[in-house]
Design a protein around this motif. Structure first.
Motif, PDB file in Angstrom:
ATOM      1  N   MET A  31       0.907  -1.089   0.029  1.00 28.69           N
ATOM      2  CA  MET A  31      -0.012  -0.107   0.094  1.00 28.69           C
ATOM      3  C   MET A  31       0.946   1.405   0.116  1.00 28.69           C
ATOM      4  SD  MET A  31      -3.070  -0.872   2.758  1.00 28.69           S
ATOM      5  CE  MET A  31      -3.701   0.842   2.656  1.00 28.69           C
ATOM      6  N   ARG A  32       0.451   2.355  -0.642  1.00 29.05           N
ATOM      7  CA  ARG A  32       1.082   3.454  -0.625  1.00 29.05           C
ATOM      8  C   ARG A  32       0.449   4.558   0.201  1.00 29.05           C
ATOM      9  NH1 ARG A  32       5.435   1.794  -2.682  1.00 29.05           N
ATOM     10  NH2 ARG A  32       5.408   1.484  -4.915  1.00 29.05           N
ATOM     11  N   THR A  33      -0.744   4.350   0.748  1.00 28.77           N
ATOM     12  CA  THR A  33      -1.405   5.489   1.443  1.00 28.77           C
ATOM     13  C   THR A  33      -0.738   5.079   2.827  1.00 28.77           C
ATOM     14  OG1 THR A  33      -3.529   5.187  -0.017  1.00 28.77           O
ATOM     15  CG2 THR A  33      -3.666   6.089   2.247  1.00 28.77           C
ATOM     16  N   PRO A  34      -0.508   6.357   3.297  1.00 29.37           N
ATOM     17  CA  PRO A  34      -0.107   6.047   4.900  1.00 29.37           C
ATOM     18  C   PRO A  34      -1.280   5.934   5.919  1.00 29.37           C
ATOM     19  CG  PRO A  34       0.197   8.540   4.236  1.00 29.37           C
ATOM     20  CD  PRO A  34      -0.438   7.578   2.830  1.00 29.37           C
ATOM     21  N   PRO A  35      -0.946   5.366   6.980  1.00 31.92           N
ATOM     22  CA  PRO A  35      -1.780   5.054   8.043  1.00 31.92           C
ATOM     23  C   PRO A  35      -2.083   6.356   8.676  1.00 31.92           C
ATOM     24  CG  PRO A  35       0.306   4.128   8.792  1.00 31.92           C
ATOM     25  CD  PRO A  35       0.390   4.709   7.582  1.00 31.92           C
ATOM     26  N   THR A  36      -3.364   6.291   9.461  1.00 35.45           N
ATOM     27  CA  THR A  36      -3.877   7.413  10.269  1.00 35.45           C
ATOM     28  C   THR A  36      -4.498   6.858  11.448  1.00 35.45           C
ATOM     29  OG1 THR A  36      -6.244   7.316   9.505  1.00 35.45           O
ATOM     30  CG2 THR A  36      -4.472   8.894   8.113  1.00 35.45           C
ATOM     31  N   ASP A  37      -4.774   7.760  12.205  1.00 32.63           N
ATOM     32  CA  ASP A  37      -5.337   7.183  13.547  1.00 32.63           C
ATOM     33  C   ASP A  37      -6.905   7.166  13.466  1.00 32.63           C
ATOM     34  OD1 ASP A  37      -3.179   6.964  15.077  1.00 32.63           O
ATOM     35  OD2 ASP A  37      -2.979   9.100  15.417  1.00 32.63           O
ATOM     36  N   GLN A  38      -7.253   7.041  12.149  1.00 39.90           N
ATOM     37  CA  GLN A  38      -8.739   6.882  11.864  1.00 39.90           C
ATOM     38  C   GLN A  38      -9.065   5.485  12.004  1.00 39.90           C
ATOM     39  OE1 GLN A  38      -9.217   7.466   7.814  1.00 39.90           O
ATOM     40  NE2 GLN A  38     -11.316   8.304   7.987  1.00 39.90           N
ATOM     41  N   ARG A  39     -10.489   5.207  12.651  1.00 41.52           N
ATOM     42  CA  ARG A  39     -10.677   3.844  12.958  1.00 41.52           C
ATOM     43  C   ARG A  39     -10.793   2.978  11.590  1.00 41.52           C
ATOM     44  NH1 ARG A  39     -12.200   2.339  17.868  1.00 41.52           N
ATOM     45  NH2 ARG A  39     -12.816   4.039  19.098  1.00 41.52           N
ATOM     46  N   SER A  40     -10.447   1.869  11.673  1.00 40.79           N
ATOM     47  CA  SER A  40      -9.926   0.789  10.393  1.00 40.79           C
ATOM     48  C   SER A  40     -11.080   0.560   9.719  1.00 40.79           C
ATOM     49  CB  SER A  40      -9.704  -0.584  11.005  1.00 40.79           C
ATOM     50  OG  SER A  40      -8.714  -0.666  11.855  1.00 40.79           O
ATOM     51  N   ILE A  41     -12.399   0.719  10.053  1.00 38.57           N
ATOM     52  CA  ILE A  41     -13.679   0.705   8.908  1.00 38.57           C
ATOM     53  C   ILE A  41     -13.566   1.911   8.309  1.00 38.57           C
ATOM     54  CG2 ILE A  41     -15.930   0.554   8.808  1.00 38.57           C
ATOM     55  CD1 ILE A  41     -14.566  -2.066   9.565  1.00 38.57           C
ATOM     56  N   GLU A  42     -13.429   3.070   9.092  1.00 41.94           N
ATOM     57  CA  GLU A  42     -13.495   4.396   8.151  1.00 41.94           C
ATOM     58  C   GLU A  42     -12.402   4.383   7.176  1.00 41.94           C
ATOM     59  OE1 GLU A  42     -14.121   4.199  11.717  1.00 41.94           O
ATOM     60  OE2 GLU A  42     -16.468   3.886  11.174  1.00 41.94           O
ATOM     61  N   PHE A  43     -11.219   4.257   7.656  1.00 36.76           N
ATOM     62  CA  PHE A  43     -10.049   4.398   7.125  1.00 36.76           C
ATOM     63  C   PHE A  43     -10.222   3.449   5.664  1.00 36.76           C
ATOM     64  CE2 PHE A  43      -5.855   2.798   5.613  1.00 36.76           C
ATOM     65  CZ  PHE A  43      -5.061   3.985   5.519  1.00 36.76           C
ATOM     66  N   CYS A  44     -10.915   2.125   5.775  1.00 33.56           N
ATOM     67  CA  CYS A  44     -11.030   1.323   4.701  1.00 33.56           C
ATOM     68  C   CYS A  44     -11.958   1.989   3.586  1.00 33.56           C
ATOM     69  CB  CYS A  44     -11.623  -0.030   5.279  1.00 33.56           C
ATOM     70  SG  CYS A  44     -11.763  -1.324   3.722  1.00 33.56           S
ATOM     71  N   ARG A  45     -13.071   2.412   4.312  1.00 31.49           N
ATOM     72  CA  ARG A  45     -14.002   3.393   3.351  1.00 31.49           C
ATOM     73  C   ARG A  45     -13.423   4.573   2.516  1.00 31.49           C
ATOM     74  NH1 ARG A  45     -18.424   2.106   7.719  1.00 31.49           N
ATOM     75  NH2 ARG A  45     -19.503   0.402   6.701  1.00 31.49           N
ATOM     76  N   ASP A  46     -12.569   5.105   3.382  1.00 33.57           N
ATOM     77  CA  ASP A  46     -11.867   6.269   2.556  1.00 33.57           C
ATOM     78  C   ASP A  46     -10.717   5.874   1.421  1.00 33.57           C
ATOM     79  OD1 ASP A  46     -13.258   7.927   4.012  1.00 33.57           O
ATOM     80  OD2 ASP A  46     -11.538   8.594   5.232  1.00 33.57           O
ATOM     81  N   LEU A  47     -10.206   4.658   1.698  1.00 32.24           N
ATOM     82  CA  LEU A  47      -9.408   4.101   0.670  1.00 32.24           C
ATOM     83  C   LEU A  47     -10.295   3.693  -0.581  1.00 32.24           C
ATOM     84  CD1 LEU A  47      -7.194   1.515   2.704  1.00 32.24           C
ATOM     85  CD2 LEU A  47      -6.289   3.592   1.474  1.00 32.24           C
ATOM     86  N   LEU A  48     -11.149   3.112  -0.401  1.00 32.46           N
ATOM     87  CA  LEU A  48     -12.322   2.544  -1.471  1.00 32.46           C
ATOM     88  C   LEU A  48     -12.830   3.946  -2.235  1.00 32.46           C
ATOM     89  CD1 LEU A  48     -14.086   0.809  -2.826  1.00 32.46           C
ATOM     90  CD2 LEU A  48     -15.844   0.950  -1.203  1.00 32.46           C
ATOM     91  N   ALA A  49     -12.840   5.086  -1.564  1.00 33.84           N
ATOM     92  CA  ALA A  49     -13.397   6.663  -2.230  1.00 33.84           C
ATOM     93  C   ALA A  49     -12.121   7.110  -2.827  1.00 33.84           C
ATOM     94  CB  ALA A  49     -14.466   7.253  -1.308  1.00 33.84           C
ATOM     95  N   GLY A  50     -11.022   6.526  -2.609  1.00 36.72           N
ATOM     96  CA  GLY A  50      -9.674   7.509  -2.646  1.00 36.72           C
ATOM     97  C   GLY A  50      -9.290   7.196  -4.002  1.00 36.72           C
ATOM     98  N   ARG A  51      -7.847   7.692  -4.346  1.00 34.43           N
ATOM     99  CA  ARG A  51      -7.512   7.619  -5.876  1.00 34.43           C
ATOM    100  C   ARG A  51      -6.846   6.083  -6.318  1.00 34.43           C
ATOM    101  NH1 ARG A  51      -2.364   8.684  -5.315  1.00 34.43           N
ATOM    102  NH2 ARG A  51      -1.432   8.053  -7.304  1.00 34.43           N
ATOM    103  N   VAL A  52      -6.734   5.266  -5.019  1.00 36.26           N
ATOM    104  CA  VAL A  52      -6.470   3.821  -5.582  1.00 36.26           C
ATOM    105  C   VAL A  52      -7.270   2.919  -4.802  1.00 36.26           C
ATOM    106  CG1 VAL A  52      -4.572   2.161  -5.517  1.00 36.26           C
ATOM    107  CG2 VAL A  52      -3.941   4.656  -5.774  1.00 36.26           C
ATOM    108  N   PRO A  53      -8.513   2.835  -5.143  1.00 32.90           N
ATOM    109  CA  PRO A  53      -9.474   2.006  -4.409  1.00 32.90           C
ATOM    110  C   PRO A  53      -9.019   0.621  -4.113  1.00 32.90           C
ATOM    111  CG  PRO A  53     -10.447   2.626  -6.501  1.00 32.90           C
ATOM    112  CD  PRO A  53      -8.942   3.540  -6.409  1.00 32.90           C
TER     113      PRO A  53
END
Length: 192
Positions: free
Chosen positions: A24-46
């Motif tokens: 993965m290229r997207t760096p981690p955040t302190d966001q909850r895992s499920i929300e982070f995953c949803r953001d990945l899906l909506a992001g540049r590299v789903p």
């Protein structure tokens, strides 16, 4: 609902498994895992949402998720892959069955040349099946099954027609999130 996740935040997962950075290229955040995953899906590299789910889920659940994803693509696979998929299904249903364990061990001894082959290998790694699986997994421990699940699902997704790919990808990720939430509930229930 997600308080029982084994990795509460994306950073927790990345900390526990630094090898995910290779996938993965997207760096981690302190966001909850499920929300982070949803953001990945909506992001540049789903596709990174698939990778994240593969590592987020416990191994057996990840193999089951991969089976569920690939079982929706059966028209894209040959008869050998259909047989492997059936072996994976049987193993996930009864992982302690000596018959299923032996079958998955044999299946995982074959180099993974198809998406379903990767899933069989993930089941073999999860089950510490074949010698080949054990050798390949040693370089990826402790998340070898997650790596294989990721490779299998992304390989299957690559076979989907371009016009359908994002909707199939989204459905796969939503299923992964649903499975993670179910696992979190199960973990919470087991804690009591």
């Amino acid at each position: 609902m997600t308080s029982g996740l084994r990795f509460k935040t994306a950073r927790d997962l990345f900390t526990a498994c630094p090898a995910i950075v290779r996938e993965m290229r997207t760096p981690p955040t302190d966001q909850r895992s499920i929300e982070f995953c949803r953001d990945l899906l909506a992001g540049r590299v789903p596709e990174e949402a698939i990778t994240f789910c593969a590592y987020l889920l416990p191994e057996r659940a990840a193999v089951w998720w991969a089976y569920e994803c690939l079982s929706h693509l059966t028209d894209l696979f040959d008869e050998t892959d259909h047989e492997l998929l059936a072996l994976v299904r049987d193993w996930v249903s009864e992982p302690d069955s000596p018959h299923h364990r032996a079958a998955v061990s044999i299946a995982s001894a074959t180099p993974p040349t198809t998406p379903v082959g990767w899933i069989a290998l993930a089941a073999g790694w999860r089950d510490n099946g074949s010698a080949m699986a054990a050798t390949m997994a040693s370089a990826l421990q402790p998340f070898a099954a997650a790596h294989a699940v990721n490779a299998g699902i992304l390989g299957g997704l690559a076979r989907v027609a371009l016009a359908d790919r994002i909707s199939v990808l989204s459905a796969f990720v939503q299923l992964g999130i649903q499975m993670a939430e179910i696992e979190a509930l199960r973990q919470s229930a087991d804690a009591y």
